[in-house]
Scaffold this motif. Sequence first.
Motif, short mmCIF file in Angstrom:
data_model
loop_
_atom_site.label_atom_id
_atom_site.label_comp_id
_atom_site.label_asym_id
_atom_site.label_seq_id
_atom_site.Cartn_x
_atom_site.Cartn_y
_atom_site.Cartn_z
N GLU A 124 -41.61 55.44 0.33
CA GLU A 124 -41.85 56.47 1.34
C GLU A 124 -43.21 57.14 1.21
O GLU A 124 -43.68 57.76 2.17
N MET A 125 -43.83 57.04 0.03
CA MET A 125 -45.10 57.73 -0.21
C MET A 125 -46.18 56.74 -0.65
O MET A 125 -45.87 55.70 -1.25
N VAL A 126 -47.42 57.10 -0.36
CA VAL A 126 -48.57 56.31 -0.79
C VAL A 126 -49.48 57.22 -1.61
O VAL A 126 -49.83 58.31 -1.16
N THR A 127 -49.84 56.79 -2.81
CA THR A 127 -50.76 57.55 -3.64
C THR A 127 -52.18 57.11 -3.34
O THR A 127 -52.51 55.93 -3.46
N MET A 128 -53.02 58.08 -2.92
CA MET A 128 -54.40 57.80 -2.55
C MET A 128 -55.35 58.57 -3.47
O MET A 128 -55.10 59.71 -3.83
N ASP A 129 -56.45 57.93 -3.84
CA ASP A 129 -57.49 58.56 -4.66
C ASP A 129 -58.73 58.75 -3.79
O ASP A 129 -59.35 57.78 -3.37
N PHE A 130 -59.08 60.03 -3.53
CA PHE A 130 -60.20 60.34 -2.67
C PHE A 130 -61.47 60.67 -3.45
O PHE A 130 -62.45 61.15 -2.89
N ASN A 131 -61.48 60.40 -4.76
CA ASN A 131 -62.72 60.48 -5.53
C ASN A 131 -63.62 59.32 -5.12
O ASN A 131 -63.15 58.23 -4.77
N HIS A 132 -64.94 59.54 -5.17
CA HIS A 132 -65.86 58.43 -4.97
C HIS A 132 -65.61 57.41 -6.08
O HIS A 132 -65.32 57.80 -7.22
N PRO A 133 -65.69 56.12 -5.80
CA PRO A 133 -65.44 55.10 -6.84
C PRO A 133 -66.32 55.27 -8.07
O PRO A 133 -65.96 54.80 -9.16
N LEU A 134 -67.48 55.92 -7.93
CA LEU A 134 -68.38 56.09 -9.06
C LEU A 134 -68.39 57.53 -9.58
O LEU A 134 -69.28 57.90 -10.35
N ALA A 135 -67.41 58.32 -9.19
CA ALA A 135 -67.30 59.69 -9.71
C ALA A 135 -67.11 59.64 -11.21
O ALA A 135 -66.32 58.86 -11.73
N GLY A 136 -67.87 60.47 -11.91
CA GLY A 136 -67.76 60.55 -13.36
C GLY A 136 -68.52 59.49 -14.12
O GLY A 136 -68.54 59.50 -15.35
N GLU A 137 -69.18 58.59 -13.40
CA GLU A 137 -69.87 57.48 -14.06
C GLU A 137 -71.35 57.81 -14.29
O GLU A 137 -72.01 58.44 -13.46
N LEU A 138 -71.87 57.34 -15.42
CA LEU A 138 -73.30 57.36 -15.69
C LEU A 138 -73.86 56.06 -15.13
O LEU A 138 -73.47 54.97 -15.56
N MET A 139 -74.77 56.15 -14.16
CA MET A 139 -75.24 54.98 -13.43
C MET A 139 -76.66 54.61 -13.86
O MET A 139 -77.56 55.45 -13.89
N HIS A 140 -76.85 53.33 -14.19
CA HIS A 140 -78.15 52.82 -14.62
C HIS A 140 -78.66 51.81 -13.58
O HIS A 140 -78.04 50.77 -13.36
N PHE A 141 -79.80 52.14 -12.96
CA PHE A 141 -80.41 51.26 -11.97
C PHE A 141 -81.65 50.59 -12.56
O PHE A 141 -82.46 51.24 -13.22
N ALA A 142 -81.80 49.30 -12.30
CA ALA A 142 -83.01 48.57 -12.68
C ALA A 142 -83.30 47.56 -11.59
O ALA A 142 -82.44 46.75 -11.23
#
Length: 204
Positions: A124-142
């Motif tokens: 009867e219920m659906v659990t949804m996560d509305f955080n950005h997929p990269l929330a809380g992540e340290l991101m390294h771009f190169a």
Amino acid sequence: MKISDNKYVTLTYDLNVGEGDERELMEQATAERPLEFIFGTNSMLEAFEKQIEGLSEGDTFSFRLTPDEAYGDYDEEKVLDLPKSIFEIDGKIDENVLFEGNTVPMMDSSGNRLTGSVVEVGEEMVTMDFNHPLAGELMHFAGTVTGVREASAEEIAALFSGGGCGCGSGGCSTGGCGCGEGEEDASCGCASGSGGGCGSGCSC
């Protein structure tokens, strides 16, 4: 030509998340599917743009963004249980959309667009996560700047009429759907397809 406001920028990059030996390759923008956007139009994270401002075609870059500079910390309060019925279309659930791990564009009762990941589908219920997929992540771009040119008036106009940044043929703008009349719930379902994603420097 250097990267500055209203320049059409093309980049290739690897995005790794995590720290030390625990880093994981999360995303790649390749020569075949580069990240393309118009600089200074709020289509990218401000901290991302600051790192590449002033670079020219052929220049390389390597930097990291903290959660505070990007998508914030992970917030447990953004994980919600919603009635399964709001995901129905013509009284039926589209199982090609509503499945664990899928990203679903939605809209709240105020008309704000939301993008949620399906965590669990119950009876009867659906659990949804509305955080950005990269929330809380340290991101390294190169990566490498592969193109810098003046954006045309048409490209700028298209951006402000609903476009955004894109990876190849994909876009970072997510779709959404409206609540039916009398819908009082915080969110309403949209079973028309998943939202697109691209360059993780996107602000959307």
